[in-house]
Design an enzyme around this catalytic site. Structure first.
Site, PDB file in Angstrom:
ATOM      1  N   VAL A 280      12.287  -5.356 -31.228  1.00 44.33           N
ATOM      2  CA  VAL A 280      12.425  -4.422 -32.416  1.00 44.33           C
ATOM      3  C   VAL A 280      13.802  -4.598 -33.064  1.00 44.33           C
ATOM      4  O   VAL A 280      14.738  -4.387 -32.358  1.00 44.33           O
ATOM      5  CB  VAL A 280      11.886  -2.993 -32.334  1.00 44.33           C
ATOM      6  CG1 VAL A 280      10.436  -2.932 -32.217  1.00 44.33           C
ATOM      7  CG2 VAL A 280      12.816  -2.501 -31.036  1.00 44.33           C
ATOM      8  N   LYS A 281      14.091  -4.894 -34.240  1.00 41.13           N
ATOM      9  CA  LYS A 281      15.358  -4.783 -35.076  1.00 41.13           C
ATOM     10  C   LYS A 281      15.556  -3.379 -35.516  1.00 41.13           C
ATOM     11  O   LYS A 281      14.674  -2.806 -36.198  1.00 41.13           O
ATOM     12  CB  LYS A 281      15.383  -5.835 -36.021  1.00 41.13           C
ATOM     13  CG  LYS A 281      15.214  -7.241 -35.610  1.00 41.13           C
ATOM     14  CD  LYS A 281      14.994  -8.159 -36.813  1.00 41.13           C
ATOM     15  CE  LYS A 281      16.225  -8.290 -37.578  1.00 41.13           C
ATOM     16  NZ  LYS A 281      16.271  -9.467 -38.576  1.00 41.13           N
ATOM     17  N   ILE A 282      16.739  -2.813 -35.136  1.00 45.54           N
ATOM     18  CA  ILE A 282      17.080  -1.444 -35.490  1.00 45.54           C
ATOM     19  C   ILE A 282      18.444  -1.675 -36.398  1.00 45.54           C
ATOM     20  O   ILE A 282      19.425  -2.271 -35.793  1.00 45.54           O
ATOM     21  CB  ILE A 282      17.119  -0.354 -34.297  1.00 45.54           C
ATOM     22  CG1 ILE A 282      15.955  -0.406 -33.564  1.00 45.54           C
ATOM     23  CG2 ILE A 282      17.596   0.752 -35.035  1.00 45.54           C
ATOM     24  CD1 ILE A 282      14.961   0.580 -33.772  1.00 45.54           C
TER      25      ILE A 282
END
Ligand code: E4P
Length: 224
Positions: free
Chosen positions: A85-87
């Site tokens: 996941v990209k945050i």
């Protein structure tokens, strides 16, 4: 081992580059997915078909507060695909990264425009850091320099985060970050295309063919 990613959701291009390069997976962001108009439920199975189930792909959360980011990230990671996941590495995003990494979930800190910001994301345990090389350049700053300083700090402090530089507009930027020893990179299709291009290559290959045919005609190498 070095990880090569494509910064696209264009499946035809993924298949094209996967045929000739060891493509590890794709990186996406909300703009890339909106442009492609594909739903993740369509994209991910098709991608797995092309790259195989061991590919690793990146999807960014849309939520904007910490609890919702963590919840969205968990839901993405639960999907039967190998997703990171990209945050965004904002104050709120760092809180989400810290919580996700406390449970050892795979995270990339994105939208990194400064060394300080990337370093904080590394301290929070992000597995990958994505500094935006060309976007930093367009602010009149030094995108490659940011990557260099981040790599230096990771090495100096023995932090395990991998640099995954993103946002390229030309092959010189790509070469410059590769020379820094980054662990991975994500390339937009236009730039990946340019990596093949040198005006002397095709003429050289054509000349080999002409020279061969002038002596051996249509025979193949093992036939003479
Ligand atoms: C990847 O993490 C980024 O979302 C992306 O590379 C940004 O690239 P751009 O500056 O070409 O939009």
């Amino acid at each position: 081992m070095f990880e090569l990613y494509l910064d696209t959701a264009d499946l035809a291009q993924v298949a094209r580059f996967n045929a000739c390069l060891p493509v590890h997976g794709i990186t996406t962001n909300p703009s890339i997915l909106a442009k492609s108009t594909q739903r993740l439920s369509q994209l991910l199975p098709a991608l797995t078909e092309i790259l195989g189930e061991h590919s690793q792909n990146f999807v960014q959360v849309i939520s904007e507060d910490v609890n919702a980011m963590v919840d969205e990230a968990e839901r993405l990671i639960e999907l039967p695909y190998n997703l990171v996941v990209k945050i965004p590495a904002t104050e709120i995003g760092l809180s989400a990264i810290k919580r996700l990494k406390a449970r050892n979930l795979p995270v990339l800190a994105t939208a990194i425009y400064s060394v300080q910001q990337g370093f904080l994301a590394a301290l929070c345990g992000a597995d990958y850091l994505a500094p935006y090389v060309n976007r930093i350049d367009t602010f009149g700053m030094d995108g490659v320099g940011v990557v260099a300083d981040l790599q230096l700090l990771l090495d100096k402090h023995h932090l395990p985060s991998k640099l995954l530089p993103a946002s390229f507009k030309n092959t010189q930027q790509v070469l410059d970050v590769l020379k820094l020893g980054v662990a991975s990179i994500t390339l937009p299709i236009e730039v990946a295309d340019q990596l093949f291009g040198h005006p002397a290559v095709n003429p050289a290959v054509q000349q080999f063919g002409l020279d061969w045919q002038s002596v051996f005609g249509n025979k193949l190498a093992y036939e003479v």
